[in-house]
Design an enzyme around this catalytic site. Structure first.
Site, PDB file in Angstrom:
ATOM      1  N   TYR A  20       0.833  -1.214   0.000  1.00  0.00           N
ATOM      2  CA  TYR A  20       0.000   0.000   0.000  1.00  0.00           C
ATOM      3  C   TYR A  20       0.860   1.253   0.000  1.00  0.00           C
ATOM      4  O   TYR A  20       0.641   2.186  -0.777  1.00  0.00           O
ATOM      5  CB  TYR A  20      -0.933  -0.005   1.211  1.00  0.00           C
ATOM      6  CG  TYR A  20      -1.712   1.285   1.378  1.00  0.00           C
ATOM      7  CD1 TYR A  20      -2.753   1.619   0.506  1.00  0.00           C
ATOM      8  CD2 TYR A  20      -1.395   2.183   2.395  1.00  0.00           C
ATOM      9  CE1 TYR A  20      -3.459   2.804   0.652  1.00  0.00           C
ATOM     10  CE2 TYR A  20      -2.104   3.368   2.544  1.00  0.00           C
ATOM     11  CZ  TYR A  20      -3.123   3.675   1.665  1.00  0.00           C
ATOM     12  OH  TYR A  20      -3.818   4.858   1.802  1.00  0.00           O
ATOM     13  N   VAL A  23      -7.255   9.556   9.361  1.00  0.00           N
ATOM     14  CA  VAL A  23      -8.474  10.360   9.340  1.00  0.00           C
ATOM     15  C   VAL A  23      -9.612   9.578  10.008  1.00  0.00           C
ATOM     16  O   VAL A  23      -9.740   8.366   9.819  1.00  0.00           O
ATOM     17  CB  VAL A  23      -8.859  10.711   7.891  1.00  0.00           C
ATOM     18  CG1 VAL A  23     -10.047  11.674   7.873  1.00  0.00           C
ATOM     19  CG2 VAL A  23      -7.667  11.320   7.149  1.00  0.00           C
ATOM     20  N   ARG A  68      -0.381   7.796  16.982  1.00  0.00           N
ATOM     21  CA  ARG A  68      -0.843   8.264  15.672  1.00  0.00           C
ATOM     22  C   ARG A  68      -1.285   9.723  15.757  1.00  0.00           C
ATOM     23  O   ARG A  68      -1.749  10.185  16.795  1.00  0.00           O
ATOM     24  CB  ARG A  68      -2.045   7.412  15.196  1.00  0.00           C
ATOM     25  CG  ARG A  68      -1.708   5.955  14.916  1.00  0.00           C
ATOM     26  CD  ARG A  68      -0.879   5.833  13.650  1.00  0.00           C
ATOM     27  NE  ARG A  68      -0.525   4.444  13.345  1.00  0.00           N
ATOM     28  CZ  ARG A  68       0.612   3.858  13.692  1.00  0.00           C
ATOM     29  NH1 ARG A  68       1.495   4.524  14.426  1.00  0.00           N
ATOM     30  NH2 ARG A  68       0.873   2.619  13.334  1.00  0.00           N
TER      31      ARG A  68
END
Length: 325
Positions: free
Chosen positions: A148, A178, A216
Site C-alpha cells: 500500500y 483520518v 498516531r
C-alpha cells in the site's frame, strides 16, 4: 456561491469522499461522484441523489473510458478513490496495485486530456515508511513498509512528472489517520476508531495491537475537508505541484485513544467504562509512531485545523452513537 464550478470526486461514496460531496454541494458546486462501491456505500450518498447539482457515475477507475467520461466539463478533481489498508495490501498486492497505481494513472491521463484545472489527490502518511524521525516533514521519507505504501508513493511520483512534463496543477495531501462521521466500522479492514467504538457500544473487549504505546496523528474529517478546499482553490502558485501533510500536528497513543473513547462513550452508556481492553501482537507493516509537521501547509495554504483530536473524537462519538447504535 461556486459560480457553477464542477468537481469530480472519485471514491465519492466512501468515508472521506462522501463528506467532501456533502460539503461542496452545500457550497453549491456541481459535484460528480465516481465510485464502484468496492469499499464505498450507497447509503453515504443517498441524500444527494435528489440534488440537481449532484451526479453519480457508477464505475471503476481501472477502466480508462470510465475515467475519460467522468472528467468531461470538470474544473477540479479530488481523487479519493483507492484501496486502503496496509493489511489488505499485504494479502492482495495485485489488486491494490491495479487500483492505486493503474487507476491513479488513468485519472491523471484523463484529467490532462480534458484540461482539468487542478488535480488534488489523497496521498498517505504510510509513505514515511521506516523513517523514525518525528515530526514527519514532507521531504524526508524512508523506505515503504507495505505494498500500500509503495502505491501511494508512486502516486506522488506520477503527479510530479505530470506537473513538470505536462504542466498540470497537482497537489497531494498525505492523510494521517483520518476519522469521523460515515467511517465504516465493519469489515476486515475497518479503521481502528470506528471499530473500537462499535465494539465498546456492544460491550465487547477491543483488541489493541501491541502494548498500546504506538502513537498516531489522528485527524478529524473536517480538517481534511478544509485541506482539500484550500488545495483546490489556492491562488498561490508557490503552493502548487507538491505534497502536504494533512493532520492536526499532535499524536495520541492507542492506550490514550481507548481511554478517551471509553470516557466519551460513557456519557451515553455508563457500562462502557467497565469494558476490559485486550492486547494482541503488533501488525506487520505498522509504523510505530506517526506525527505530522503541518508547518508547510500553514505557510503555503494558510491551513489552520479547526478540530483537535479530542474535539473531533467527541463529535465522532456522538455521530456513531446516533447512527450506529
Amino acid at each position: 456561491m461556486a459560480d457553477n464550478k464542477s468537481i469530480l470526486i472519485t471514491g465519492g461514496a466512501g468515508f472521506i469522499g462522501s463528506n467532501l460531496c456533502e460539503y461542496f454541494l452545500k457550497k453549491e458546486y456541481s459535484v460528480v461522484c465516481l465510485d464502484n462501491f468496492a469499499t464505498g456505500h450507497k447509503k453515504n450518498i443517498l441524500p444527494f441523489l435528489e440534488n440537481k447539482n449532484f451526479k453519480l457515475i457508477e464505475g471503476d477507475i481501472r477502466d480508462r473510458e470510465t475515467c475519460k467520461n467522468a472528467v468531461q466539463n470538470i474544473d477540479y478533481v479530488l481523487h479519493q478513490a483507492a484501496l486502503g489498508s496496509v493489511p489488505r495490501s499485504i494479502q492482495d498486492p495485485l489488486t491494490t496495485n491495479e487500483v492505486n497505481i493503474n487507476g491513479f494513472l488513468n485519472m491523471l491521463v484523463a484529467s490532462r486530456d480534458s484540461g482539468v484545472k487542478r488535480f488534488v489527490y489523497a496521498a498517505s502518511s504510510s509513505t514515511y515508511g521506516d523513517s523514525d524521525s518525528l515530526p514527519k516533514i514532507e521531504d524526508k521519507i524512508g523506505k515503504p513498509l507495505s505494498p500500500y505504501a509503495i502505491t501511494k508513493y508512486v502516486n506522488e511520483l506520477y503527479a510530479e512528472i505530470f506537473s513538470t512534463t505536462y504542466g498540470m496543477e497537482t497537489i497531494g495531501l498525505r492523510y494521517f489517520n483520518v476519522f469521523g462521521r460515515k467511517q465504516d466500522p465493519k469489515g476486515a479492514y475497518a479503521a481502528v476508531i470506528p471499530k473500537f467504538v462499535m465494539q465498546l457500544m456492544q460491550h465487547e473487549s477491543p483488541i489493541i495491537n501491541g502494548d498500546g504505546n504506538y502513537s498516531r496523528d489522528f485527524t478529524y474529517i473536517d480538517n481534511v475537508i478544509q485541506m482539500n478546499e484550500l488545495a483546490m482553490l489556492t491562488e498561490n502558485t508557490k503552493a502548487l505541484n507538491t505534497i502536504y501533510n494533512t493532520a492536526f500536528g499532535d499524536r495520541t497513543t492507542l492506550n490514550d485513544l481507548m481511554k478517551y473513547l471509553k470516557l466519551f462513550l460513557s456519557d451515553y452508556d455508563q457500562k462502557i467504562s467497565e469494558v476490559n481492553v485486550l492486547y494482541g501482537p503488533n501488525r506487520v507493516g505498522d509504523i510505530p509512531h506517526s506525527l505530522a509537521s503541518i508547518e508547510k501547509a500553514k505557510e503555503f495554504l494558510s491551513y489552520s485545523p479547526k478540530y483537535s483530536f479530542q474535539e473531533g473524537l467527541k463529535e465522532a462519538v456522538k455521530w456513531y452513537w446516533e447512527n450506529l447504535k
